[in-house]
Design a protein around this motif. Structure first.
Motif, PDB file in Angstrom:
ATOM      1  N   GLN A 226       0.798  -1.230   0.000  1.00 15.41           N
ATOM      2  CA  GLN A 226       0.000   0.000   0.000  1.00 15.41           C
ATOM      3  C   GLN A 226       0.834   1.286   0.000  1.00 15.41           C
ATOM      4  OE1 GLN A 226      -3.420  -0.234  -0.496  1.00 15.41           O
ATOM      5  NE2 GLN A 226      -2.775  -2.348  -0.788  1.00 15.41           N
ATOM      6  N   THR A 227       2.128   1.190  -0.348  1.00 14.65           N
ATOM      7  CA  THR A 227       2.945   2.394  -0.482  1.00 14.65           C
ATOM      8  C   THR A 227       2.415   3.200  -1.661  1.00 14.65           C
ATOM      9  OG1 THR A 227       4.891   1.279   0.376  1.00 14.65           O
ATOM     10  CG2 THR A 227       5.280   3.263  -0.932  1.00 14.65           C
ATOM     11  N   GLU A 228       2.250   4.485  -1.454  1.00  9.68           N
ATOM     12  CA  GLU A 228       1.734   5.341  -2.517  1.00  9.68           C
ATOM     13  C   GLU A 228       2.823   6.258  -3.045  1.00  9.68           C
ATOM     14  OE1 GLU A 228      -1.702   7.449  -1.138  1.00  9.68           O
ATOM     15  OE2 GLU A 228      -2.856   5.606  -0.850  1.00  9.68           O
ATOM     16  N   TYR A 229       2.872   6.382  -4.358  1.00 10.72           N
ATOM     17  CA  TYR A 229       3.764   7.340  -5.007  1.00 10.72           C
ATOM     18  C   TYR A 229       2.873   8.350  -5.698  1.00 10.72           C
ATOM     19  CZ  TYR A 229       7.581   4.090  -4.200  1.00 10.72           C
ATOM     20  OH  TYR A 229       8.519   3.273  -3.609  1.00 10.72           O
ATOM     21  N   VAL A 230       2.964   9.598  -5.272  1.00 10.46           N
ATOM     22  CA  VAL A 230       2.154  10.643  -5.872  1.00 10.46           C
ATOM     23  C   VAL A 230       2.839  11.081  -7.157  1.00 10.46           C
ATOM     24  CG1 VAL A 230       1.174  12.945  -5.568  1.00 10.46           C
ATOM     25  CG2 VAL A 230       1.274  11.353  -3.633  1.00 10.46           C
ATOM     26  N   ALA A 231       2.168  10.868  -8.268  1.00  7.18           N
ATOM     27  CA  ALA A 231       2.781  11.163  -9.557  1.00  7.18           C
ATOM     28  C   ALA A 231       1.722  11.630 -10.553  1.00  7.18           C
ATOM     29  CB  ALA A 231       3.494   9.913 -10.089  1.00  7.18           C
ATOM     30  N   PRO A 232       1.084  12.768 -10.291  1.00 11.02           N
ATOM     31  CA  PRO A 232       0.056  13.237 -11.228  1.00 11.02           C
ATOM     32  C   PRO A 232       0.655  13.668 -12.561  1.00 11.02           C
ATOM     33  CG  PRO A 232       0.464  14.892  -9.558  1.00 11.02           C
ATOM     34  CD  PRO A 232       1.278  13.674  -9.176  1.00 11.02           C
ATOM     35  N   HIS A 233       0.158  13.065 -13.614  1.00  8.93           N
ATOM     36  CA  HIS A 233       0.558  13.431 -14.976  1.00  8.93           C
ATOM     37  C   HIS A 233       2.070  13.353 -15.192  1.00  8.93           C
ATOM     38  CE1 HIS A 233      -3.570  14.651 -15.168  1.00  8.93           C
ATOM     39  NE2 HIS A 233      -3.368  15.545 -14.226  1.00  8.93           N
ATOM     40  N   THR A 234       2.705  12.402 -14.592  1.00  3.46           N
ATOM     41  CA  THR A 234       4.150  12.268 -14.730  1.00  3.46           C
ATOM     42  C   THR A 234       4.477  11.327 -15.886  1.00  3.46           C
ATOM     43  OG1 THR A 234       4.396  12.550 -12.350  1.00  3.46           O
ATOM     44  CG2 THR A 234       6.272  11.624 -13.516  1.00  3.46           C
ATOM     45  N   PRO A 235       5.343  11.747 -16.802  1.00  5.70           N
ATOM     46  CA  PRO A 235       5.760  10.840 -17.870  1.00  5.70           C
ATOM     47  C   PRO A 235       6.431   9.593 -17.281  1.00  5.70           C
ATOM     48  CG  PRO A 235       6.446  13.086 -18.341  1.00  5.70           C
ATOM     49  CD  PRO A 235       5.935  13.066 -16.927  1.00  5.70           C
ATOM     50  N   VAL A 236       6.337   8.479 -17.981  1.00  3.41           N
ATOM     51  CA  VAL A 236       6.859   7.212 -17.478  1.00  3.41           C
ATOM     52  C   VAL A 236       8.335   7.315 -17.093  1.00  3.41           C
ATOM     53  CG1 VAL A 236       7.349   4.817 -18.088  1.00  3.41           C
ATOM     54  CG2 VAL A 236       5.142   5.813 -18.669  1.00  3.41           C
ATOM     55  N   ALA A 237       9.155   7.951 -17.919  1.00  3.20           N
ATOM     56  CA  ALA A 237      10.587   8.050 -17.629  1.00  3.20           C
ATOM     57  C   ALA A 237      10.831   8.788 -16.314  1.00  3.20           C
ATOM     58  CB  ALA A 237      11.316   8.747 -18.762  1.00  3.20           C
ATOM     59  N   GLU A 238      10.093   9.867 -16.090  1.00  6.26           N
ATOM     60  CA  GLU A 238      10.248  10.621 -14.844  1.00  6.26           C
ATOM     61  C   GLU A 238       9.747   9.801 -13.665  1.00  6.26           C
ATOM     62  OE1 GLU A 238       8.755  14.613 -14.740  1.00  6.26           O
ATOM     63  OE2 GLU A 238       9.421  14.977 -16.792  1.00  6.26           O
ATOM     64  N   PHE A 239       8.647   9.084 -13.860  1.00  2.00           N
ATOM     65  CA  PHE A 239       8.116   8.262 -12.776  1.00  2.00           C
ATOM     66  C   PHE A 239       9.105   7.161 -12.413  1.00  2.00           C
ATOM     67  CE2 PHE A 239       5.639   4.615 -11.238  1.00  2.00           C
ATOM     68  CZ  PHE A 239       5.160   5.177 -10.067  1.00  2.00           C
ATOM     69  N   ASN A 240       9.687   6.525 -13.412  1.00  2.00           N
ATOM     70  CA  ASN A 240      10.689   5.487 -13.155  1.00  2.00           C
ATOM     71  C   ASN A 240      11.845   6.055 -12.336  1.00  2.00           C
ATOM     72  OD1 ASN A 240       9.419   3.361 -14.416  1.00  2.00           O
ATOM     73  ND2 ASN A 240      10.426   3.688 -16.374  1.00  2.00           N
ATOM     74  N   SER A 241      12.289   7.259 -12.665  1.00  2.00           N
ATOM     75  CA  SER A 241      13.375   7.894 -11.920  1.00  2.00           C
ATOM     76  C   SER A 241      12.955   8.154 -10.482  1.00  2.00           C
ATOM     77  CB  SER A 241      13.776   9.218 -12.580  1.00  2.00           C
ATOM     78  OG  SER A 241      14.326   8.973 -13.853  1.00  2.00           O
ATOM     79  N   ALA A 242      11.730   8.613 -10.277  1.00  2.00           N
ATOM     80  CA  ALA A 242      11.230   8.902  -8.937  1.00  2.00           C
ATOM     81  C   ALA A 242      11.156   7.620  -8.110  1.00  2.00           C
ATOM     82  CB  ALA A 242       9.857   9.569  -9.011  1.00  2.00           C
ATOM     83  N   VAL A 243      10.680   6.543  -8.723  1.00  2.00           N
ATOM     84  CA  VAL A 243      10.591   5.260  -8.015  1.00  2.00           C
ATOM     85  C   VAL A 243      11.989   4.762  -7.665  1.00  2.00           C
ATOM     86  CG1 VAL A 243       9.942   2.827  -8.240  1.00  2.00           C
ATOM     87  CG2 VAL A 243       8.369   4.607  -8.989  1.00  2.00           C
ATOM     88  N   THR A 244      12.922   4.877  -8.603  1.00  2.18           N
ATOM     89  CA  THR A 244      14.300   4.437  -8.357  1.00  2.18           C
ATOM     90  C   THR A 244      14.913   5.223  -7.202  1.00  2.18           C
ATOM     91  OG1 THR A 244      14.575   3.801 -10.657  1.00  2.18           O
ATOM     92  CG2 THR A 244      16.589   4.151  -9.387  1.00  2.18           C
ATOM     93  N   GLU A 245      14.716   6.534  -7.201  1.00  2.76           N
ATOM     94  CA  GLU A 245      15.247   7.368  -6.119  1.00  2.76           C
ATOM     95  C   GLU A 245      14.638   6.954  -4.787  1.00  2.76           C
ATOM     96  OE1 GLU A 245      14.941  11.574  -6.804  1.00  2.76           O
ATOM     97  OE2 GLU A 245      15.702  11.359  -8.855  1.00  2.76           O
ATOM     98  N   ALA A 246      13.348   6.720  -4.756  1.00  2.00           N
ATOM     99  CA  ALA A 246      12.683   6.321  -3.518  1.00  2.00           C
ATOM    100  C   ALA A 246      13.212   4.989  -3.022  1.00  2.00           C
ATOM    101  CB  ALA A 246      11.171   6.246  -3.737  1.00  2.00           C
TER     102      ALA A 246
END
Length: 54
Positions: free
Chosen positions: A27-47
């Motif tokens: 149930q971990t949530e990543y807030v990513a409104p309208h985020t392009p896939v590449a940016e989201f992948n980077s955010a997930v990797t950083e987290a």
């Protein structure tokens, strides 16, 4: 519809909701409104790296 990413718990299935995505296992949530896939992948990797560093 679920995209595949890897959560810090090792799960790869996500529930998509209005403000981002939620891991269906822990149930971990990543807030990513309208985020392009590449940016989201980077955010997930950083987290994930932050989780591992702790």
């Amino acid at each position: 519809m679920a995209d595949l990413y890897t959560c810090s718990c090792g799960n790869q299935t996500w529930e998509i909701f209005d403000m981002g995505v939620r891991c269906t296992a822990c149930q971990t949530e990543y807030v990513a409104p309208h985020t392009p896939v590449a940016e989201f992948n980077s955010a997930v990797t950083e987290a994930m790296e932050e989780e591992l560093a702790e």
